[in-house]
Design an enzyme around this catalytic site. Structure first.
Site, short mmCIF file in Angstrom:
data_model
loop_
_atom_site.label_atom_id
_atom_site.label_comp_id
_atom_site.label_asym_id
_atom_site.label_seq_id
_atom_site.Cartn_x
_atom_site.Cartn_y
_atom_site.Cartn_z
N PRO A 68 0.83 -1.22 0.00
CA PRO A 68 0.00 0.00 0.00
C PRO A 68 0.86 1.25 0.00
CG PRO A 68 -0.86 -1.59 1.57
CD PRO A 68 0.46 -2.14 1.10
N CYS A 69 0.50 2.20 -0.87
CA CYS A 69 1.36 3.37 -1.06
C CYS A 69 0.82 4.63 -0.40
CB CYS A 69 1.55 3.62 -2.55
SG CYS A 69 0.01 4.07 -3.41
N GLN A 70 -0.38 4.57 0.22
CA GLN A 70 -1.01 5.81 0.66
C GLN A 70 -0.14 6.59 1.65
OE1 GLN A 70 -2.46 2.90 0.36
NE2 GLN A 70 -4.49 3.10 -0.55
#
Length: 492
Positions: free
Chosen positions: A105-107
């Site tokens: 996940p890159c958030q």
């Protein structure tokens, strides 16, 4: 080298396919690319139930694995390697897979994600404390359990600067200690046949017993990076250590390559959509799974042919995914925008429309009256152009698109269709095309969920290029190693 890894290398020399476990798989963009590169997808972990359902729609469950298990959502933090091995019916997680992949996940890493976390929490350092930022450590625990001979990680370039910390270097240092040789670099999807400027970090690691340092695929297409992408790349590269780095130079396109796939080449054969303003009730009733016929189109592009005819995902005369947002206030603005116009220009257009509308009213409402405010609300978007200069953008049909984001369907007009007659943002299927999902790939859930899955995904064509290069390197190195070992045994 550990015993499980040595056995896996020996197995590869017999012609067996590389078996893959993907963590944080989403709907399956990376899996599709790796599968198309000749690897075998035998396991995945995804905590979002809708994305997990999409994965199950598009990938066959391994023999002996029930449909319920295959489509089940799993939290990587809570779901351990042993749990997964039990569900998949394999004696040990270390026995089942040769490659461990993850689009973490890159958030928390992405600058846009950091801003959102800050606004939600009021904490300037919220991104540092986001649990998603620590998933790479859980990933490393899976590495120790799975004992893969190859590892692939994808993320946003901002992971190079997580509060001044270079996360890929930390991962590589840990993998070094576990017996892997590592490299990471930046790859832009437009250089690999995807009609989208999408810059991503890829980290690849191989068991040191293979005797090679990972490299990355050469571009198949040429493209000029817009200034914003060049600037972001320059900032990201400032955090590469001057000495002892695992960074591999960014692959450069060779002379004579075909140009990047344009938006027009990618989308022109898809259905003409106007129901959102002609028959809004019909659009409200339309589902993502509903199908429409392709447009009658001469000179079908090579890219469109690929999207229609991708092996195992072929389509016939129709295709699904023709849903768009219903915001009637904005349709006339879209129609009047020119290619390349952004939100400040859209706002000026809306103000001009508001002025004309007021002039048509008799009597004319007084400024700031309730009637005046109602007319303004019906014409003018409320967003501050200083805060959202790029919130809207009308696609240039002659170039690749901007980066697709996960919030595309919810609060962004960053991809407005270039055809003013249609006066709309792109549809779910058009977003999928720009991400290089074939037309036969199905998305579970409603419109916003589909947009989120597409925006979060690794472009399949980019993953395919990485997978083909990885398979070639591993197969060649494993074969060379086993030949050398046999020669040594004969000599002894």
């Amino acid at each position: 080298m550990t015993g499980p890894r040595l056995a896996k290398i020996a197995r590869i020399t017999t012609g067996s396919r590389l078996r893959v476990l993907e963590l944080c798989s989403g709907c399956g963009g990376m899996s599709l690319g790796l599968q198309s590169a000749g690897l075998e997808m035998l396991g995945h972990v995804e905590q979002d139930s809708t994305a997990a359902a999409s994965y199950a729609l598009n990938f066959r469950a391994p023999d002996g694995v029930s449909a319920d298990v295959w489509r089940g959502a799993r939290d990587m933090e809570k779901h351990g390697p042993d749990d997964l091995a039990s569900e998949l019916g394999i004696p040990s997680i270390a026995d089942g897979f040769d490659v461990l992949a993850a689009g973490l996940p890159c958030q928390a890493f992405a600058r846009i994600g950091r801003s959102k976390l800050r606004s939600l929490t009021g904490d300037d350092d919220a991104y540092r404390n986001d649990p998603r930022a620590k998933l790479y450590r859980r990933f490393l625990e899976y590495v120790a359990a799975v004992q893969p001979i190859a590892i692939v990680i994808e993320n946003v370039p901002d992971i190079l600067n997580f509060g001044g910390h270079n996360i890929p270097e930390e991962i590589c240092e840990t993998l070094d200690a576990l017996g892997y040789s590592c490299s990471y670099t930046l790859l832009n999807a437009a250089f690999y046949g995807v009609p989208q400027m999408r810059e991503r970090l890829f980290l690849v690691a191989y068991d040191k017993g293979l005797g090679l340092t990972p490299s990355f695929p050469a571009p198949s297409h040429a493209a000029d990076l817009p200034s914003g992408y060049e600037a972001a790349r320059t900032v990201a590269l400032k955090f590469i250590p001057e000495t002892g780095s695992h960074f591999s130079p960014i692959p450069v396109p060779a002379d004579g390559l075909p140009g990047a796939v344009s938006v027009k080449a990618a989308l022109s054969d898809l259905p003409f959509i106007s129901e959102h303003w002609r028959k809004p009730i019909e659009m409200r009733r339309r589902k993502v799974a509903d199908r429409l016929a392709y447009r009658e189109f001469t000179g079908l592009s090579a890219y469109a042919k690929l999207m229609r005819g991708w092996k195992s995902y072929e389509t016939g005369g129709d295709v699904d995914g023709h849903v768009v947002r219903l915001t009637p206030r904005d349709f006339p603005i879209f129609r009047r925008m020119a290619v390349g116009d952004d939100y400040p220009r859209a706002l000026r257009i809306a103000e001009e429309m508001f002025t004309v509308r007021l002039a048509e009213l008799t009597p004319r409402p007084t400024e700031e009256s309730d009637d005046w405010k109602a007319v303004r609300k019906a014409c003018v978007p409320p967003y501050d152009p200083g805060k959202f200069p790029n919130k809207w953008w009308k696609l240039d049909p002659t170039s690749p698109s901007r980066t697709l984001t996960a919030h595309l369907g919810k609060d962004s007009y960053s991809h407005i269709h270039w055809d003013s007659r249609q006066q709309r943002m792109i549809s779910v299927r058009e977003a999928a095309r720009l991400q290089s999902f074939p037309d036969g790939f199905k998305f579970s859930g409603a419109m916003n969920a589909a947009f989120r899955q597409i925006g979060n995904a690794v472009p399949p064509l980019l993953a395919k290029a990485v997978g083909e290069h990885l398979r070639s390197e591993i197969t060649g190195a494993a074969t060379s190693r086993m030949k050398l070992d046999r020669a040594r045994r004969r000599a002894a």
